[in-house]
Design a protein around this motif. Structure first.
Motif, PDB file in Angstrom:
ATOM      1  N   UNK A 100      -0.744 -44.024  -8.485  1.00 30.24           N
ATOM      2  CA  UNK A 100      -1.750 -44.795  -7.755  1.00 30.24           C
ATOM      3  C   UNK A 100      -2.227 -45.948  -8.622  1.00 30.24           C
ATOM      4  N   UNK A 101      -2.128 -47.165  -8.105  1.00 33.99           N
ATOM      5  CA  UNK A 101      -2.464 -48.333  -8.907  1.00 33.99           C
ATOM      6  C   UNK A 101      -3.343 -49.307  -8.127  1.00 33.99           C
ATOM      7  N   UNK A 102      -2.986 -50.587  -8.125  1.00 33.90           N
ATOM      8  CA  UNK A 102      -3.884 -51.632  -7.627  1.00 33.90           C
ATOM      9  C   UNK A 102      -4.424 -51.378  -6.227  1.00 33.90           C
ATOM     10  N   UNK A 103      -5.717 -51.629  -6.059  1.00 34.04           N
ATOM     11  CA  UNK A 103      -6.394 -51.488  -4.774  1.00 34.04           C
ATOM     12  C   UNK A 103      -7.364 -52.650  -4.623  1.00 34.04           C
ATOM     13  N   UNK A 150       3.749 -53.612  -2.321  1.00 34.79           N
ATOM     14  CA  UNK A 150       2.328 -53.803  -2.049  1.00 34.79           C
ATOM     15  C   UNK A 150       2.157 -53.510  -0.567  1.00 34.79           C
ATOM     16  N   UNK A 151       1.338 -52.525  -0.234  1.00 32.26           N
ATOM     17  CA  UNK A 151       1.103 -52.175   1.160  1.00 32.26           C
ATOM     18  C   UNK A 151      -0.252 -52.691   1.618  1.00 32.26           C
ATOM     19  N   UNK A 167       7.766 -53.857 -11.957  1.00 28.06           N
ATOM     20  CA  UNK A 167       7.124 -52.974 -10.989  1.00 28.06           C
ATOM     21  C   UNK A 167       5.688 -53.425 -10.744  1.00 28.06           C
ATOM     22  N   UNK A 168       5.232 -53.414  -9.481  1.00 29.11           N
ATOM     23  CA  UNK A 168       3.855 -53.818  -9.197  1.00 29.11           C
ATOM     24  C   UNK A 168       2.871 -52.822  -9.790  1.00 29.11           C
ATOM     25  N   UNK A 223      -5.310 -64.269  -0.883  1.00 34.05           N
ATOM     26  CA  UNK A 223      -4.018 -64.037  -1.511  1.00 34.05           C
ATOM     27  C   UNK A 223      -4.124 -62.890  -2.515  1.00 34.05           C
ATOM     28  N   UNK A 224      -3.037 -62.176  -2.681  1.00 33.84           N
ATOM     29  CA  UNK A 224      -2.991 -61.004  -3.552  1.00 33.84           C
ATOM     30  C   UNK A 224      -2.241 -61.356  -4.834  1.00 33.84           C
ATOM     31  N   UNK A 225      -2.927 -61.207  -5.969  1.00 31.79           N
ATOM     32  CA  UNK A 225      -2.322 -61.381  -7.281  1.00 31.79           C
ATOM     33  C   UNK A 225      -1.972 -60.009  -7.818  1.00 31.79           C
ATOM     34  N   UNK A 226      -0.753 -59.844  -8.336  1.00 29.14           N
ATOM     35  CA  UNK A 226      -0.321 -58.553  -8.843  1.00 29.14           C
ATOM     36  C   UNK A 226       0.362 -58.727 -10.197  1.00 29.14           C
ATOM     37  N   UNK A 227       0.088 -57.799 -11.122  1.00 24.49           N
ATOM     38  CA  UNK A 227       0.744 -57.783 -12.429  1.00 24.49           C
ATOM     39  C   UNK A 227       2.046 -57.003 -12.318  1.00 24.49           C
ATOM     40  N   UNK A 228       3.090 -57.503 -12.978  1.00 20.78           N
ATOM     41  CA  UNK A 228       4.398 -56.861 -12.922  1.00 20.78           C
ATOM     42  C   UNK A 228       4.701 -56.155 -14.243  1.00 20.78           C
ATOM     43  N   UNK A 229       4.572 -54.839 -14.228  1.00 24.08           N
ATOM     44  CA  UNK A 229       4.917 -53.999 -15.375  1.00 24.08           C
ATOM     45  C   UNK A 229       6.412 -54.140 -15.658  1.00 24.08           C
ATOM     46  N   UNK A 230       6.750 -54.415 -16.887  1.00 24.90           N
ATOM     47  CA  UNK A 230       8.134 -54.674 -17.309  1.00 24.90           C
ATOM     48  C   UNK A 230       8.701 -55.949 -16.689  1.00 24.90           C
TER      49      UNK A 230
END
Length: 279
Positions: A142-145, A164-165, A189-190, A200-207
């Motif tokens: 469980x991550x970004x919300x 991202x849902x 990975x998000x 707008x949705x900003x997301x960090x990408x692991x790896x």
């Protein structure tokens, strides 16, 4: 747009940057280091709070103090530092992970299994009085919300899905789960996310060593490379909510870059939304 160093640090698993408007400070955690960090951009002042358990997230509370998502549940620190459990539900092999405060002041707190086994985590809604409601089960990481500017949509990341849902939101209820965007294989990975004033949705990408911004329709309209391999989450901060802070990690890297584990900032990256505080 270029990332700068806000705080040089060697966090094992930096996560969850959050702007605390009352104190004009940035809060973030080192999950595996069991530390809650704060940073005041205006003065440069920093503090570090050691927690007794791994801490997945820390958010400001109304009236001062923090609410924290720990290994065995959710607890609160008062303004004077006293700790108490709000919702304690230990599950062997599981810990709290990312969390976010909804527009109504409730905490939506996620969890995951230490071994990241499928379905080992969940997402709960925790009201300020401690009433807990399970929102999602069968979650892996469980991550970004985050919520849309009008509060009618909720964005959510279960990292293992690479998606991202987006959900429709009615108070404490969510429905109509749909895919907003999928991060393609090889791009990372998000992880943690934030929503800006444009929706707008900003997301960090692991790896993936980058941040992405997706429009409300799911179109990718911005990619920002970062000087680290494992960014974990992002949040707007500063007096005008225009600086985008990024937490990073060094865990699992045999040759981490010099800035892995530091808190980064992208000045004047956009316009953030004022985030509610717990309670």
């Amino acid at each position: 747009m270029r990332a700068e160093v806000a705080v040089r640090e060697t966090a094992e698993l930096g996560e969850g940057p959050t702007w605390d408007p009352a104190a004009e400070r940035l809060i973030w955690v080192d999950i595996l280091g069991s530390r809650v960090h704060t940073f005041e951009p205006g003065s440069g002042r920093r503090t570090v709070l050691a927690t007794e358990q791994h801490v997945g997230a820390a958010k400001p509370r109304a009236g001062g103090g923090l609410v924290v998502n720990l290994r065995d549940g959710v607890g609160c620190y008062s303004a004077d530092g006293a700790f108490s459990w709000l919702h304690r539900e230990p599950v062997p092999g599981r810990r709290g992970n990312d969390a976010a405060v909804a527009p109504d002041g409730a905490l939506w707190a996620g969890s995951m299994a230490y071994d990241e086994r499928h379905g080992g985590g969940n997402l709960i809604r925790l009201a300020p009085d401690g009433t807990a409601t399970e929102i999602l089960d069968d979650v892996t990481v469980s991550n970004g919300t985050g919520w849309s500017p009008d509060g009618t949509l909720m964005y959510y990341v279960d990292t293992a899905t690479s998606r991202i849902d987006v959900f429709d939101v009615d108070g404490e209820h969510i429905s109509n789960r749909q895919e907003l965007a999928t991060v393609e294989k090889g791009a990372g990975l998000p992880d943690g996310l934030t929503v800006d004033a444009d929706g707008c949705v900003w997301v960090a990408l692991w790896d993936g060593g980058a941040l992405r911004r997706y429009t409300p329709s799911g179109a990718l309209d911005r990619v920002i490379p970062l000087p680290v391999r494992r960014p974990t989450a992002c949040a707007f901060g500063g007096p005008d909510l225009r600086d985008l802070y990024v937490s990073t990690a060094r865990v699992g890297l045999t040759r981490p870059t010099p800035l892995a584990g530091s808190l980064l900032v992208l000045p004047d990256a956009g316009q953030g939304l004022a985030q509610p505080v717990f309670g």
